[in-house]
Scaffold this active site. Structure first.
Site, PDB file in Angstrom:
ATOM      1  N   THR A  43     -45.627  29.776 -58.111  1.00 47.35           N
ATOM      2  CA  THR A  43     -45.129  29.874 -56.733  1.00 47.35           C
ATOM      3  C   THR A  43     -46.041  30.724 -55.862  1.00 47.35           C
ATOM      4  O   THR A  43     -46.126  30.515 -54.663  1.00 47.35           O
ATOM      5  CB  THR A  43     -43.689  30.451 -56.760  1.00 47.35           C
ATOM      6  N   TYR A  56     -40.308  23.628 -52.652  1.00 45.53           N
ATOM      7  CA  TYR A  56     -41.736  23.789 -52.389  1.00 45.53           C
ATOM      8  C   TYR A  56     -42.494  23.220 -53.576  1.00 45.53           C
ATOM      9  O   TYR A  56     -41.915  22.921 -54.617  1.00 45.53           O
ATOM     10  CB  TYR A  56     -42.083  25.278 -52.212  1.00 45.53           C
ATOM     11  N   THR A 122     -43.582  32.282 -62.441  1.00 50.12           N
ATOM     12  CA  THR A 122     -42.681  33.282 -63.007  1.00 50.12           C
ATOM     13  C   THR A 122     -41.849  32.745 -64.182  1.00 50.12           C
ATOM     14  O   THR A 122     -41.340  33.525 -64.979  1.00 50.12           O
ATOM     15  CB  THR A 122     -41.725  33.831 -61.928  1.00 50.12           C
ATOM     16  N   ASP A 123     -41.719  31.407 -64.289  1.00 50.05           N
ATOM     17  CA  ASP A 123     -40.822  30.851 -65.308  1.00 50.05           C
ATOM     18  C   ASP A 123     -41.220  31.232 -66.734  1.00 50.05           C
ATOM     19  O   ASP A 123     -40.360  31.540 -67.565  1.00 50.05           O
ATOM     20  CB  ASP A 123     -40.749  29.319 -65.196  1.00 50.05           C
ATOM     21  N   LYS A 195     -37.443  37.145 -67.228  1.00 49.63           N
ATOM     22  CA  LYS A 195     -36.991  36.687 -65.905  1.00 49.63           C
ATOM     23  C   LYS A 195     -35.478  36.599 -65.970  1.00 49.63           C
ATOM     24  O   LYS A 195     -34.932  35.846 -66.771  1.00 49.63           O
ATOM     25  CB  LYS A 195     -37.601  35.318 -65.583  1.00 49.63           C
ATOM     26  N   GLU A 316     -22.575  38.118 -89.804  1.00 49.53           N
ATOM     27  CA  GLU A 316     -21.188  37.704 -90.013  1.00 49.53           C
ATOM     28  C   GLU A 316     -21.198  36.425 -90.847  1.00 49.53           C
ATOM     29  O   GLU A 316     -22.101  35.612 -90.701  1.00 49.53           O
ATOM     30  CB  GLU A 316     -20.575  37.304 -88.668  1.00 49.53           C
TER      31      GLU A 316
HETATM   32  N1  ASP Z   1     -41.535  27.124 -61.459  1.00 45.69           N
HETATM   33  C1  ASP Z   1     -42.418  28.106 -60.919  1.00 45.69           C
HETATM   34  C2  ASP Z   1     -43.431  28.442 -61.992  1.00 45.69           C
HETATM   35  O1  ASP Z   1     -43.091  29.066 -62.955  1.00 45.69           O
HETATM   36  C3  ASP Z   1     -41.633  29.295 -60.494  1.00 45.69           C
HETATM   37  C4  ASP Z   1     -42.447  30.468 -59.998  1.00 45.69           C
HETATM   38  O2  ASP Z   1     -43.641  30.568 -60.061  1.00 45.69           O
HETATM   39  O3  ASP Z   1     -41.779  31.399 -59.497  1.00 45.69           O
HETATM   40  O4  ASP Z   1     -44.554  28.056 -61.881  1.00 45.69           O
END
Ligand code: ASP
Length: 357
Positions: A43, A56, A122-123, A195, A316
């Protein structure tokens, strides 16, 4: 003229002034650290049709375009830009991880830069961070960053995140601290960061140990240290490795089917991590499939789908013969298992890795 005038003290005074002046000058010209920016997409390189739109496309802008949006970053470091790929991180590939490792290893081994910043979606950022944390065997800082809003958004978070990541990677405090993730003014250690929000700019947390520290005025202030083995003390060697052992994750839930389990066993998977319910629990069909897998030489590790608390050896219901992941979430446990399997299939040794890394 005073006959007693002795030129020596005057000369000494002049010399001392010159040395002081020269040292002040050279102090002003201290070399900026060289930071390599390795861009992979996400992103932070994303663009939307309007500045307020939620949808996006990630992985659109080039590394040069990302850097040009943060002119202030050039004041703290000399940047070397490298475009590794331009993908959304849900499409991360093993070959890109190996390429990233190779690039970083050769940059540090040849003293071509002082630190590395990786811009990343971020994923799966936490996974790339942990993989590098276990395999980059240099003390130089490696910091991953990204953004939750695309570059075209109102109040895009990418530029400040990049600034903070470069500032952290340029700092002497970051040496020997392991691979870190810098997001939203905080920075986190690779082994615990995750995340934990799908859309908010405060998306990252260390659910078990808390953040490593925070950035203020371009300076890191550390709250704590990551005492698990990483980077320079890690025993995982990637030189000569061009394929990692196939390792997958299976999710436990109410009346979960064991079909995916048998399909993984059939296709020759080398390791399986169970994202168990609660304290690493699973149902009867899973228990039978796990024993079957283990007889076939597949290493199965118990982890948990619960964000914090981890899994220890207490179990368990079923006999606990399987290694446990402790505080590693399933996606981190999978990486450690994958690397462990490059060295051994011995479950006792694999359990020891989970205790130390
Ligand atoms: N789907 C995107 C990615 O991981 C999300 C991001 O970058 O925040 O490339």
């Amino acid at each position: 003229m005073n006959k007693n005038h002795n030129p020596k003290p005057m000369l000494k005074y002049l010399m001392a002034t010159l040395i002081l002046f020269a040292s002040l000058l050279s102090f002003g010209q201290t070399q900026k650290p060289v930071i390599a920016i390795l861009a992979t997409g996400g992103t932070i390189a994303g663009s939307a049709q309007s500045s307020v739109q939620a949808s996006y496309n990630p992985g659109i802008l080039s590394v040069e375009q990302i850097i040009s949006s943060v002119p202030a970053v050039n004041e703290i470091a000399t940047l070397e830009a490298i475009q590794v790929c331009n993908i959304s991180s849900q499409n991360m590939e093993e070959q890109i991880w190996l390429q990233l490792w190779k690039t970083i290893d050769s940059l540090f081994a040849n003293k071509l830069c002082d630190g590395v910043v990786i811009t990343h979606g971020t994923d799966t950022m936490e996974e790339t961070a942990y993989f590098l944390n276990l395999t980059v065997r240099h003390p130089n800082p490696v910091v991953l960053t990204g953004s939750m809003r695309p570059a075209s958004a109102l109040s895009a978070d990418g530029p400040f995140n990049l600034y903070n990541a470069v500032a952290l990677a340029s700092s002497k405090e970051a040496y020997g601290k392991g691979v870190m993730v810098a997001m939203n003014d905080l920075f986190f250690c690779a082994n615990d960061v995750t995340k934990s929000h799908t859309t908010n700019t405060a998306a990252f947390t260390c659910p078990n140990y808390g953040p490593l520290g925070q950035m203020r005025d371009g300076k890191p202030s550390f709250f704590r240290e990551n005492l698990f083995i990483h980077t320079t003390r890690s025993q995982f060697e990637l030189k000569g490795v061009d394929k990692l052992p196939g390792t997958e994750i299976l999710y436990a839930y109410a009346f979960a089917s064991d079909l995916p389990f048998y399909s993984l066993i059939e296709q020759g998977t080398k390791g399986i991590v169970i994202a168990g319910a609660g304290h690493g629990n699973y149902n009867r069909p899973f228990a039978t499939a796990m024993e079957h897998a283990s007889k076939k030489g597949i290493v199965v590790v118990r982890s948990t789908r619960i964000p914090s608390g981890g899994v220890d050896k207490a179990a368990e219901e079923y006999n606990s013969i399987f290694p446990v992941s402790y505080n590693k979430n399933p996606q981190k446990a999978r990486i450690l298992l994958m690397l462990a399997l490059t060295q051994t299939k011995d479950t006792k040794k694999i359990q020891e890795f989970f205790e130390k890394y």
